[in-house]
Scaffold this motif. Structure first.
Motif, PDB file in Angstrom:
ATOM      1  N   THR A 197       0.807  -1.093  -0.027  1.00 15.65           N
ATOM      2  CA  THR A 197       0.091  -0.004   0.043  1.00 15.65           C
ATOM      3  C   THR A 197       0.939   1.135  -0.215  1.00 15.65           C
ATOM      4  OG1 THR A 197      -0.181   0.093   2.329  1.00 15.65           O
ATOM      5  CG2 THR A 197      -1.957  -1.173   1.239  1.00 15.65           C
ATOM      6  N   GLU A 198       2.145   1.113  -0.140  1.00 19.79           N
ATOM      7  CA  GLU A 198       3.193   2.180  -0.167  1.00 19.79           C
ATOM      8  C   GLU A 198       3.470   2.683  -1.416  1.00 19.79           C
ATOM      9  OE1 GLU A 198       4.453   3.481   3.029  1.00 19.79           O
ATOM     10  OE2 GLU A 198       3.122   2.289   4.044  1.00 19.79           O
ATOM     11  N   HIS A 227       6.298   8.005  -0.218  1.00 16.07           N
ATOM     12  CA  HIS A 227       7.690   8.714  -0.146  1.00 16.07           C
ATOM     13  C   HIS A 227       8.266   9.287  -1.394  1.00 16.07           C
ATOM     14  CE1 HIS A 227       7.574   5.701   3.307  1.00 16.07           C
ATOM     15  NE2 HIS A 227       7.053   5.036   2.697  1.00 16.07           N
ATOM     16  N   PHE A 228       9.265   9.881  -1.309  1.00 15.92           N
ATOM     17  CA  PHE A 228       9.823  10.357  -2.379  1.00 15.92           C
ATOM     18  C   PHE A 228      11.350  10.457  -2.425  1.00 15.92           C
ATOM     19  CE2 PHE A 228       5.983  12.925  -1.913  1.00 15.92           C
ATOM     20  CZ  PHE A 228       5.477  13.160  -3.269  1.00 15.92           C
ATOM     21  N   GLN A 269      20.021  -0.146  -2.155  1.00 20.96           N
ATOM     22  CA  GLN A 269      20.197  -0.867  -0.943  1.00 20.96           C
ATOM     23  C   GLN A 269      19.943  -0.133   0.044  1.00 20.96           C
ATOM     24  OE1 GLN A 269      23.701  -3.178  -0.502  1.00 20.96           O
ATOM     25  NE2 GLN A 269      23.336  -3.420   1.749  1.00 20.96           N
ATOM     26  N   LYS A 270      20.415   1.079   0.262  1.00 29.10           N
ATOM     27  CA  LYS A 270      20.544   2.123   1.580  1.00 29.10           C
ATOM     28  C   LYS A 270      19.022   2.687   1.174  1.00 29.10           C
ATOM     29  CE  LYS A 270      22.018   3.918   5.218  1.00 29.10           C
ATOM     30  NZ  LYS A 270      22.365   3.026   6.421  1.00 29.10           N
ATOM     31  N   LEU A 327      13.575   3.078   3.956  1.00 28.99           N
ATOM     32  CA  LEU A 327      11.991   3.008   3.718  1.00 28.99           C
ATOM     33  C   LEU A 327      11.339   1.852   4.291  1.00 28.99           C
ATOM     34  CD1 LEU A 327      11.638   4.077  -0.269  1.00 28.99           C
ATOM     35  CD2 LEU A 327      11.548   5.418   1.809  1.00 28.99           C
ATOM     36  N   LEU A 328      12.086   0.723   4.368  1.00 32.16           N
ATOM     37  CA  LEU A 328      11.330  -0.400   4.742  1.00 32.16           C
ATOM     38  C   LEU A 328      11.474  -0.364   6.374  1.00 32.16           C
ATOM     39  CD1 LEU A 328      12.619  -3.310   2.763  1.00 32.16           C
ATOM     40  CD2 LEU A 328      10.261  -2.244   2.588  1.00 32.16           C
ATOM     41  N   GLN A 329      12.413   0.293   7.093  1.00 31.35           N
ATOM     42  CA  GLN A 329      12.566   0.585   8.556  1.00 31.35           C
ATOM     43  C   GLN A 329      11.590   1.669   8.830  1.00 31.35           C
ATOM     44  OE1 GLN A 329      15.024  -1.127  10.045  1.00 31.35           O
ATOM     45  NE2 GLN A 329      14.049  -0.340  12.065  1.00 31.35           N
TER      46      GLN A 329
END
Length: 269
Positions: free
Chosen positions: A13-14, A87-88, A251-252, A257-259
């Motif tokens: 949903t993100e 998120h941008f 990766q970073k 974003l997942l964190q």
């Protein structure tokens, strides 16, 4: 409305919205799409006058450009897609557009990832802008753009980034280049405000260690915006860090974003 491409992820949903820099287009993110769409719905857009949006320029976008009008284009696209929050991810001048959007519509911005962020124009960059404004009507814009690209990304390992931006810039018209270049006249007071005001939005700056024109200012911003800002520096990279080292960038950024999306839990003794 801006031209865009939407990659939908039925398991998420993100949303992540990518904003390119001046003279570029959404193609600058081709090394990010595959990884990001594994986890998120991905929106790629072309800013006014760029890419596919440039083809409908005369019909839709009129008058002088400001960072507010450019940011509002992005807002209108989100409204059209019925995206409540995103998120941008931005690169170069695209980071200014994102920061302006966050200033105007903070409830739309879930987090910001700023690649090759521009937070202050140093002495050399200010001289470049003044020379550009002086000669923009006399010298072919592509010659000016090639010069700027070489000065900002001078090393051999920056060549791919330089060529990509120059090739995209070839698709612009001289008149369009001038309209965007006039935006530089409002950059200094705008960036000063951005440096002073810390928004309550998680922000990750991803910078190349060879981005000599803009990295020093970003370091100072991160030091002062301790509540929300983080800095990740990628070695042997220049200004367009997502192209110079896409693996490290992806990766970073995805890790960040997942964190941010993990639910907060309390320890129970």
């Amino acid at each position: 409305m801006l031209s865009y491409t939407l990659f939908e992820n039925k398991n998420s949903t993100e949303y992540v919205t990518f904003v390119h820099g001046a003279g570029g287009s959404s193609t600058i993110w081709f090394k990010q799409i595959r990884e990001f769409k594994k986890y998120f719905n991905v929106i790629l857009l072309d800013l006014r006058g760029h890419g596919e949006s440039g083809k409908k320029q005369n019909k839709i976008f009129k008058g002088n450009y400001t960072f507010k009008t450019v940011a509002n284009d992005v807002y209108e696209l989100l409204q059209h897609l019925k995206v409540e929050k995103s998120h941008f991810v931005g690169i170069s001048l695209g980071t200014i557009v994102i920061r302006q959007l966050a200033e105007m519509y903070p409830y739309k911005v879930q987090s910001m990832i700023m690649g090759g962020a521009i937070m202050q124009m140093n002495f050399r960059s200010q001289i470049l802008m003044k020379l550009g404004n002086l000669f923009k009507n006399m010298i072919p814009y592509l010659l000016l753009y090639k010069l700027f690209a070489f000065i900002i990304m001078p090393k051999k390992n920056h060549k791919q980034s330089r060529l990509m931006f120059v090739n995209e810039a070839k698709k612009l018209y001289q008149k369009e280049f001038i309209r965007w270049f006039k935006l530089t006249t409002e950059i200094n007071p705008l960036l000063k405000w951005f440096r002073q005001v810390e928004l309550n939005i998680p922000t990750l700056y991803i910078m190349g260690d060879e981005d000599y024109m803009f990295l020093p200012a970003v370091k100072k911003v991160v030091e002062s915006h301790v509540k929300t800002a983080q800095l990740f520096i990628v070695k042997n990279c220049g200004h367009v860090v997502n192209v110079d080292n896409p693996t490290a960038f992806n990766q970073k950024a995805i890790e960040f974003l997942l964190q941010k999306n993990k639910p907060k839990t309390k320890n129970i003794d």
